[in-house]
Write a protein that holds these residues in place. Structure first.
Motif, PDB file in Angstrom:
ATOM      1  N   SER A 122      13.344  -5.072  -3.989  1.00  0.00           N
ATOM      2  CA  SER A 122      12.826  -4.014  -3.099  1.00  0.00           C
ATOM      3  C   SER A 122      11.328  -4.135  -2.857  1.00  0.00           C
ATOM      4  O   SER A 122      10.710  -3.203  -2.349  1.00  0.00           O
ATOM      5  CB  SER A 122      13.105  -2.629  -3.702  1.00  0.00           C
ATOM      6  OG  SER A 122      14.478  -2.397  -3.770  1.00  0.00           O
TER       7      SER A 122
ATOM      8  N   SER B 154      20.913  -3.211  -9.992  1.00  0.00           N
ATOM      9  CA  SER B 154      21.540  -2.340  -8.985  1.00  0.00           C
ATOM     10  C   SER B 154      22.375  -1.283  -9.700  1.00  0.00           C
ATOM     11  O   SER B 154      22.738  -1.438 -10.877  1.00  0.00           O
ATOM     12  CB  SER B 154      22.436  -3.169  -8.065  1.00  0.00           C
ATOM     13  OG  SER B 154      23.543  -3.647  -8.820  1.00  0.00           O
TER      14      SER B 154
ATOM     15  N   ASP C  88      12.134  -3.286  -9.361  1.00  0.00           N
ATOM     16  CA  ASP C  88      13.183  -3.883  -8.532  1.00  0.00           C
ATOM     17  C   ASP C  88      12.574  -4.978  -7.645  1.00  0.00           C
ATOM     18  O   ASP C  88      11.920  -4.682  -6.647  1.00  0.00           O
ATOM     19  CB  ASP C  88      13.837  -2.808  -7.666  1.00  0.00           C
ATOM     20  CG  ASP C  88      15.006  -3.388  -6.894  1.00  0.00           C
ATOM     21  OD1 ASP C  88      15.276  -4.601  -7.037  1.00  0.00           O
ATOM     22  OD2 ASP C  88      15.650  -2.642  -6.147  1.00  0.00           O
TER      23      ASP C  88
ATOM     24  N   ASN D 207      15.278  -3.334 -12.438  1.00  0.00           N
ATOM     25  CA  ASN D 207      15.674  -4.493 -11.637  1.00  0.00           C
ATOM     26  C   ASN D 207      17.192  -4.684 -11.635  1.00  0.00           C
ATOM     27  O   ASN D 207      17.681  -5.794 -11.519  1.00  0.00           O
ATOM     28  CB  ASN D 207      14.963  -5.744 -12.170  1.00  0.00           C
ATOM     29  CG  ASN D 207      14.977  -6.895 -11.182  1.00  0.00           C
ATOM     30  OD1 ASN D 207      15.029  -6.689  -9.965  1.00  0.00           O
ATOM     31  ND2 ASN D 207      14.963  -8.106 -11.694  1.00  0.00           N
TER      32      ASN D 207
ATOM     33  N   TYR E  47      15.077   4.721  -8.183  1.00  0.00           N
ATOM     34  CA  TYR E  47      15.091   4.647  -9.655  1.00  0.00           C
ATOM     35  C   TYR E  47      15.755   5.884 -10.255  1.00  0.00           C
ATOM     36  O   TYR E  47      16.455   5.796 -11.269  1.00  0.00           O
ATOM     37  CB  TYR E  47      13.677   4.478 -10.216  1.00  0.00           C
ATOM     38  CG  TYR E  47      13.036   3.128  -9.919  1.00  0.00           C
ATOM     39  CD1 TYR E  47      13.766   1.948 -10.011  1.00  0.00           C
ATOM     40  CD2 TYR E  47      11.691   3.030  -9.565  1.00  0.00           C
ATOM     41  CE1 TYR E  47      13.190   0.716  -9.746  1.00  0.00           C
ATOM     42  CE2 TYR E  47      11.097   1.801  -9.301  1.00  0.00           C
ATOM     43  CZ  TYR E  47      11.851   0.642  -9.381  1.00  0.00           C
ATOM     44  OH  TYR E  47      11.278  -0.576  -9.125  1.00  0.00           O
TER      45      TYR E  47
ATOM     46  N   ARG F 163      19.381   5.310 -10.098  1.00  0.00           N
ATOM     47  CA  ARG F 163      19.822   4.337 -11.115  1.00  0.00           C
ATOM     48  C   ARG F 163      19.858   5.002 -12.492  1.00  0.00           C
ATOM     49  O   ARG F 163      20.741   4.755 -13.298  1.00  0.00           O
ATOM     50  CB  ARG F 163      18.875   3.129 -11.142  1.00  0.00           C
ATOM     51  CG  ARG F 163      18.981   2.330  -9.864  1.00  0.00           C
ATOM     52  CD  ARG F 163      18.059   1.142  -9.832  1.00  0.00           C
ATOM     53  NE  ARG F 163      18.026   0.639  -8.462  1.00  0.00           N
ATOM     54  CZ  ARG F 163      17.528  -0.521  -8.081  1.00  0.00           C
ATOM     55  NH1 ARG F 163      16.990  -1.319  -8.967  1.00  0.00           N
ATOM     56  NH2 ARG F 163      17.549  -0.882  -6.823  1.00  0.00           N
TER      57      ARG F 163
END
Ligand code: PLP
Length: 471
Positions: free
Chosen positions: A122, A452, A119, A450, A374, A377
């Motif tokens: 981040s 959202s 990401d 990477n 993660y 996600r």
């Protein structure tokens, strides 16, 4: 894009011939005109102030002001309302053949399931900036000289402790070599092994064929693929290749996501002991393990037979280009020698910053935060597929930030990828990572590092019927 100088503005290379018959003002004007025409000074770029340029060239300020006024009148320079003087777009440049306009960014995708990218939103910028500042503030003067090509001793100490603590590695500072990520680490290791008689190196299939074959070619080695199944690399097949070394991603195989099974780990160690083989362990994705206890490195079990490679490319950012090798003692000096010959060692200040980040606990804190993110996600991906493409099976979810989607029926990988792109979703097929690029079962490698949670949801919703036409 024009360079946007802050502070005093740029220096400009102008060489004046004080013995020439041409007046100094004419020489200065000519050289600035020429620099703009040739593109050495580009459109929008800020010019030095007349005071600074006059001082640098040993001219009177009035002469430089006259020169700027002339170039403003000719349209080479622009100055608006008291702001700095900048380079205007010269007519010659506007029409210059062969000069391409800046690339227009392509329309953004709803979701790009590209893998291997953490990401980027981040990246702990504040922490890294703090660590660099601390390193800069506290480093002794000699830290700004060429450093130890093996790597800064403090970083090697800190990393060795970290790898013992978190990865159960058998690491001491003397065995570590700091380098520019896994890519350089692999080349250094293969080159050192070639120097000790290695001729052939095996790699996982599917896997990082391009990375390994490129590094192997530089090191003058043959390469041979070894199949990966649901337990990880096929050790019997490895044995049959006659390779003296193998490059592996046991923590989370790239790209299948398989975690090397315990029996395969043991078989691999037996292979290495029986054949004098070297295991090159790319500790890929080891930082992000979700549903089982993390498994330590193979290196910790056989430090004389295993070379472990690590990187901050997934944990912090690929742009930092920092990685390390945990080497058997017999290879260390050759690795350090090659590193010295290649680039005199990795950037010292960055090495100190990484040591500072780890010592302060900020590296661990970032990893904890990202592990949670993660995992969330990953759960969104599982949920979105269950909603929009329920017959798609996901594997490789134990760690990292990519998974493998197995598509039902006889869908064509290429056709699904093409159709998804038309709906602004980026997909990547497993066949790319197979050495023969054979179609095989239809599988997609879905990276979600990477993306959202919202983009994952929207991306899968947009292509659910492509992944599972009966849904
Ligand atoms: C399998 C594997 N290992 C390691 C890396 C990291 O390489 P580097 O440290 O050179 O950025 C990558 C990059 O994507 C990769 O695919």
């Amino acid at each position: 894009m024009a360079v946007e100088w802050s502070g005093l503005g740029p220096d400009v290379l102008v060489v004046l011939d004080r013995d020439a018959a041409t007046p100094l003002r004419t020489q200065l004007e000519d050289q600035i005109r020429q620099a703009i025409r040739s593109g050495r000074l580009s459109h929008g770029e800020r010019m030095p102030s007349t005071r600074v340029l006059a001082q640098a060239l040993g001219l009177s300020r009035g002469l430089v002001q006259d020169c700027y006024a002339q170039l403003l009148a000719e349209g080479y320079l622009v100055a608006r309302g008291g702001s700095a003087t900048r380079v205007a777009r010269p007519a010659a440049q506007r029409t210059e053949p062969g000069r391409r306009p800046p690339a227009v960014p392509s329309s953004p995708l709803i979701a790009d399931f590209q893998s291997s990218v953490p990401d980027l939103g981040s990246v702990p910028r504040e922490d890294w900036a703090w660590a660099v500042r601390e390193a800069c503030r506290t480093a002794p003067n000699h830290a700004f000289n060429y450093g130890d090509p093996q790597g800064d001793p403090r970083l090697r100490d800190v990393l060795a402790a970290y790898l013992r603590r978190v990865r159960a590695a058998d690491a001491v500072a003397g065995q570590l070599v700091i380098c520019s990520g896994m890519a350089q680490a692999l080349w250094l290791v293969l080159r050192a092994l070639a120097g000790q008689g290695l001729r052939r190196v095996a790699f996982e299939d599917p896997g990082s064929a391009v990375t390994v074959t490129t590094a192997a070619a530089w090191a003058g080695l043959d390469t041979v693929p070894v199949p990966v199944d649901e337990l990880g690399v096929d050790v019997a097949a490895l044995q049959a290749t006659g390779a003296g070394a193998v490059v592996l991603t046991p923590a989370h195989q790239w790209p299948t996501g398989v975690v090397l099974a315990p029996e395969r780990r043991l078989a691999l160690l037996d292979w290495a002991a029986a054949h004098g083989g070297t295991i090159i362990e790319d500790d890929y994705d080891a930082e992000f393990r979700y549903d089982r206890d993390p498994v330590g490195t193979i290196q910790g079990l056989a430090p004389d037979r295993v070379v472990a490679l690590g990187t901050v490319s997934k944990s912090l950012a690929p742009a930092l280009r920092l990685g390390w090798i945990v080497s058997p003692p017999a290879l260390v000096s050759e690795l350090a020698r090659a590193k010295h010959g290649t680039d005199r060692g990795s950037p010292g200040l960055d090495q100190l910053a990484l040591a500072t980040l780890i010592e302060a606990g900020r590296y661990d804190r970032h990893l904890r935060r990202m592990r949670t993110e993660y995992a969330a996600r990953r759960d969104v991906l599982i949920g979105a597929l269950a909603d929009h493409a329920p017959r798609v099976r996901l594997t490789g979810l134990a760690a990292g930030f990519h998974a493998v989607a197995h598509l039902p029926g006889g869908a064509s990988e290429a056709a699904v990828i093409r159709a998804a792109r038309e709906r602004s979703v980026g997909l990547y097929g497993m066949s790319t990572y197979r050495t023969d690029h054979a179609p095989g079962p239809t599988q997609l490698v879905l990276g979600f590092g990477n993306l959202s949670q919202r983009a994952i949801q929207a991306g899968i919703a947009a292509i659910g019927d492509l992944l599972d036409p009966c849904a």
